[in-house]
Enzyme design. Structure first.
Site, mmCIF file in Angstrom:
data_model
loop_
_atom_site.group_PDB
_atom_site.id
_atom_site.type_symbol
_atom_site.label_atom_id
_atom_site.label_comp_id
_atom_site.label_asym_id
_atom_site.label_seq_id
_atom_site.Cartn_x
_atom_site.Cartn_y
_atom_site.Cartn_z
ATOM 1 N N GLU A 120 0.873 -1.166 0.000
ATOM 2 C CA GLU A 120 0.000 0.000 0.000
ATOM 3 C C GLU A 120 0.920 1.228 0.000
ATOM 4 O O GLU A 120 1.802 1.326 0.848
ATOM 5 C CB GLU A 120 -0.862 -0.010 1.270
ATOM 6 C CG GLU A 120 -1.881 1.082 1.254
ATOM 7 C CD GLU A 120 -2.768 1.074 2.492
ATOM 8 O OE1 GLU A 120 -2.768 0.090 3.255
ATOM 9 O OE2 GLU A 120 -3.453 2.092 2.683
ATOM 10 N N ARG B 200 4.923 -12.651 9.910
ATOM 11 C CA ARG B 200 5.594 -11.367 9.688
ATOM 12 C C ARG B 200 6.994 -11.420 10.261
ATOM 13 O O ARG B 200 7.244 -12.151 11.219
ATOM 14 C CB ARG B 200 4.883 -10.246 10.466
ATOM 15 C CG ARG B 200 3.570 -9.849 9.971
ATOM 16 C CD ARG B 200 2.978 -8.823 10.928
ATOM 17 N NE ARG B 200 3.408 -7.475 10.601
ATOM 18 C CZ ARG B 200 2.830 -6.746 9.658
ATOM 19 N NH1 ARG B 200 1.819 -7.230 8.971
ATOM 20 N NH2 ARG B 200 3.250 -5.532 9.394
ATOM 21 N N LYS C 293 4.522 0.635 9.456
ATOM 22 C CA LYS C 293 4.604 1.887 8.707
ATOM 23 C C LYS C 293 4.028 3.050 9.509
ATOM 24 O O LYS C 293 4.521 4.166 9.439
ATOM 25 C CB LYS C 293 3.845 1.760 7.380
ATOM 26 C CG LYS C 293 4.715 1.217 6.266
ATOM 27 C CD LYS C 293 3.995 1.254 4.948
ATOM 28 C CE LYS C 293 2.998 0.137 4.852
ATOM 29 N NZ LYS C 293 2.351 0.025 3.536
HETATM 30 P P1 ATP Z 1 2.541 -2.088 7.997
HETATM 31 O O1 ATP Z 1 1.924 -2.824 9.131
HETATM 32 O O2 ATP Z 1 3.985 -1.797 8.185
HETATM 33 O O3 ATP Z 1 1.763 -0.902 7.561
HETATM 34 P P2 ATP Z 1 1.334 -3.520 5.877
HETATM 35 O O4 ATP Z 1 1.130 -4.965 5.934
HETATM 36 O O5 ATP Z 1 0.122 -2.714 6.078
HETATM 37 O O6 ATP Z 1 2.534 -3.131 6.817
HETATM 38 P P3 ATP Z 1 1.580 -3.355 3.045
HETATM 39 O O7 ATP Z 1 2.092 -2.258 2.219
HETATM 40 O O8 ATP Z 1 0.152 -3.704 2.949
HETATM 41 O O9 ATP Z 1 1.978 -3.027 4.545
HETATM 42 O O10 ATP Z 1 2.479 -4.639 2.832
HETATM 43 C C1 ATP Z 1 2.770 -5.195 1.584
HETATM 44 C C2 ATP Z 1 3.087 -6.637 1.780
HETATM 45 O O11 ATP Z 1 4.188 -6.794 2.659
HETATM 46 C C3 ATP Z 1 1.919 -7.383 2.389
HETATM 47 O O12 ATP Z 1 1.756 -8.594 1.683
HETATM 48 C C4 ATP Z 1 2.339 -7.612 3.795
HETATM 49 O O13 ATP Z 1 1.776 -8.779 4.292
HETATM 50 C C5 ATP Z 1 3.861 -7.684 3.686
HETATM 51 N N1 ATP Z 1 4.476 -7.274 4.928
HETATM 52 C C6 ATP Z 1 4.291 -6.119 5.602
HETATM 53 N N2 ATP Z 1 4.973 -6.113 6.745
HETATM 54 C C7 ATP Z 1 5.633 -7.300 6.818
HETATM 55 C C8 ATP Z 1 6.506 -7.902 7.767
HETATM 56 N N3 ATP Z 1 6.836 -7.278 8.894
HETATM 57 N N4 ATP Z 1 6.986 -9.130 7.495
HETATM 58 C C9 ATP Z 1 6.664 -9.754 6.363
HETATM 59 N N5 ATP Z 1 5.844 -9.255 5.428
HETATM 60 C C10 ATP Z 1 5.329 -8.041 5.648
HETATM 61 MG MG MG Z 2 -1.491 -3.939 4.353
#
Ligand code: ATP
Ligand code: MG
Length: 567
Positions: A42, A268, A278
């Protein structure tokens, strides 16, 4: 395929095993027989080390099985997203060394199709416009132990729903006046199936679609449909989406989509002494705790890059931590090991004196200079550099002690030490500032018969680094350390969302303005990595380092302290 299978057996994990099995069984996804994955960020922040794990997994699986991975922005939340984030994400993934299939994709590319599919759901009696206020939608949803309550709008006719949804799209209502909801089961044990919201009204300018839409699809609805439209075979996501999988499957089961991807969840990455959210990282930037998203203390990809982490070290780290189904916290030391291990192989060696003190070799002729040859790397054939040796050099203030503790192998009054690549010197006197009593100069004599040779009749154990006073280049050195003092800064976070800000390490950055480095680095290019001998790995700052303003960032210190280094 078997060739690939054998070759990478050692990097095996449960997702890889699922894919191998799927391929063996010839499982098809629409027309697709190859592995097709996607990485769906995102664009509401910069990528961090957690994302790197997902990137390595998604792009890595596609690569290993000669498939493809799409880069698709999950852009359903325009108020929080921006073009700046999009560009940073694209740059970070490229820098990590991965290539996506075709053009960059956006969930917003599918807004028209998503709208049509929503109409299809309404027509099939599987979706309805709900006019409960947001607060009521929440309370009607029930809890883990209590079933939800049915919305009074649940039984609107198809015609009424179509008309309302169309009017929503045309901008005839205020935000939150209506939403479109799936009609599933308000008594479902899984709360995600209690008539989840599919569309909401938002009067927001979208970075890709401008003002075309004022209804935006929700993530859960968008994601599975986008996956299906792209022929994704394995939709890899993190564990928190496990409870959303029934909804993912339900939506695709209702629609006439080209295929039904398989969602597989993995843990994660959590790393100690930092945060990988983020939202929290944005807070650090917005509140000025760090200077920017790519501040070298940030666990963002761009921050790590600026700090001096190589792309290979990040990939190796992601490989080493593996992919599992259980959440855990990875030790920061593993990441530091990965970068040391990689930089050791490639970083050029130079000497830099961080906290200089002047050493005068009183029996070395004034005005004389000789060039000492030093290898750029102890193991690899990366050539030599020349270091001018002169009567006055700087050494590290820490490498001298007036009252040395036992087993002190560095310089002390009456003691000898070797200047790396050069001669053995003996401390004969110290000059002190009259008022402060601080040592300002160390006077030594040198033994002219010790260049590249052991001294006669005695052992000199210590070797220290140095630079010539006249020819060394002044530089700024930024010593970075962990951003947080506590291993799990977000623990107990639920009571106080700001509590992690109280655990910051006040010494996460120390700036040294008067360091000196060998003249060899005069023309250094930004982002070049060095090992400063005996100190650690350092990298020319990507933005601030210029030939007339040298700035180096400490990536990581050397594992073995200076005391062990042998000449
Ligand atoms: P955040 O919690 O940091 O905002 P998010 O999951 O909302 O992270 P996205 O931009 O939606 O952020 O993430 C893109 C991809 O990266 C998704 O498939 C998510 O599952 C993966 N991802 C995000 N954070 C992690 C992590 N700590 N470990 C592994 N994969 C991750
Ligand atoms: Mg997400």
């Amino acid at each position: 395929m078997s060739e690939v299978t054998n070759e990478s057996e050692k990097g095996s994990h449960f997702i890889r095993q699922i894919i191998v099995k799927d391929l063996e069984q010839g499982k098809k996804q629409g027309k697709s027989v190859v592995v097709q994955t996607r990485f769906p960020p995102e664009p509401n922040g910069y990528l961090h080390i957690g994302h790197a794990k997902s990137i390595c997994l998604n792009f890595g699986m596609a690569e290993q099985f000669q498939g493809h991975c799409n880069l698709r922005f999950d852009d359903t939340n325009p108020e929080k997203e921006s073009q700046d984030y999009i560009e940073s994400i694209i740059e970070d993934i490229r820098w990590l060394g991965f290539k996506w299939q075709n053009n960059v994709k956006y969930a917003s590319d599918y807004f028209d199709q998503l709208y049509q599919f929503a109409l299809a759901l309404i027509k099939a009696g599987k979706a309805y416009v709900c006019s409960l206020p947001a607060e009521d939608i929440r309370t009607y949803r029930g809890t883990l132990t209590e079933a939800g309550r049915v919305s009074p709008y649940r039984n609107r006719t198809v015609e009424e729903n179509l008309a309302l949804f169309e009017a929503m799209r045309q901008g005839q209502y205020q935000e939150a006046e209506h939403v479109l909801r799936a009609k599933i089961d308000m008594a479902a044990g899984n709360i995600n199936l209690r008539d989840p919201v599919l569309y909401r009204i938002r009067y927001a300018q979208h970075h890709q679609t401008g003002n075309k839409w004022c209804v935006y699809p929700m993530y859960d609805y968008t994601h599975c449909v986008s996956d299906a439209l792209e022929g994704i075979t394995h939709s890899l996501c993190t564990l928190e989406f496990e409870d959303h999988r029934p909804l993912y499957d339900w939506i695709l089961d209702q629609l006439d989509v080209p295929c039904h991807p398989q969602q597989i969840e993995f843990a994660r990455l959590n790393l100690n002494y930092t945060v990988t959210s983020k939202r929290k990282l944005k807070q650090l930037v917005d509140e000025g705790v760090v200077q920017s998203w790519d501040d070298p203390r940030m666990p963002t990809i761009s921050g790590m890059r600026r700090r001096g982490y190589s792309a290979a070290s990040i990939r190796n780290f992601c490989h080493a931590i593996g992919v599992a189904k259980a959440n855990s916290v990875v030790d920061m030391e593993m990441l530091e090991f990965a970068v040391r291990d990689d930089l050791d192989k490639s970083a050029l060696r130079v000497m830099c004196v961080l906290n200089p003190i002047k050493l005068v070799i009183t029996n070395y002729p004034e005005g004389q200079q000789e060039w000492l040859k030093a290898p750029c790397h102890p193991k690899l054939d990366l050539g030599y550099r020349q270091i001018p040796f002169m009567r006055e050099v700087y050494i590290e203030a820490d490498d001298f002690s007036e009252q040395p503790p036992p087993k002190y192998f560095r310089l002390a009054p009456g003691k000898e030490v070797r200047l790396r690549y050069g001669y053995v010197v003996r401390c004969e006197a110290v000059i002190k500032d009259e008022t402060s009593g601080q040592v300002t100069e160390i006077h030594c004599t040198y033994d002219a018969d010790t260049l590249g040779k052991k001294p006669q009749g005695r052992k000199v154990k210590g070797v220290i680094h140095w630079v010539p006073v006249d020819q060394a280049l002044p530089c700024q050195v930024r010593l970075y350390d962990r951003l947080f003092l506590e291993a799990e800064p977000t623990q107990l976070d639920c009571d106080n969302p700001r509590s992690f800000l109280e655990k910051l390490n006040p010494e996460s950055l120390r700036v040294l303005l008067c360091s000196y480095i060998e003249p060899y680095v005069r023309q250094v290019k930004p982002e070049t990595c060095f090992q400063f001998e005996r100190l650690g790995y350092f990298c020319a700052d990507r933005w601030d380092c210029r030939p007339d303003n040298l700035v180096f960032n400490r990536t990581v210190s050397l594992r073995d302290g200076w005391a062990k280094v042998k000449g």
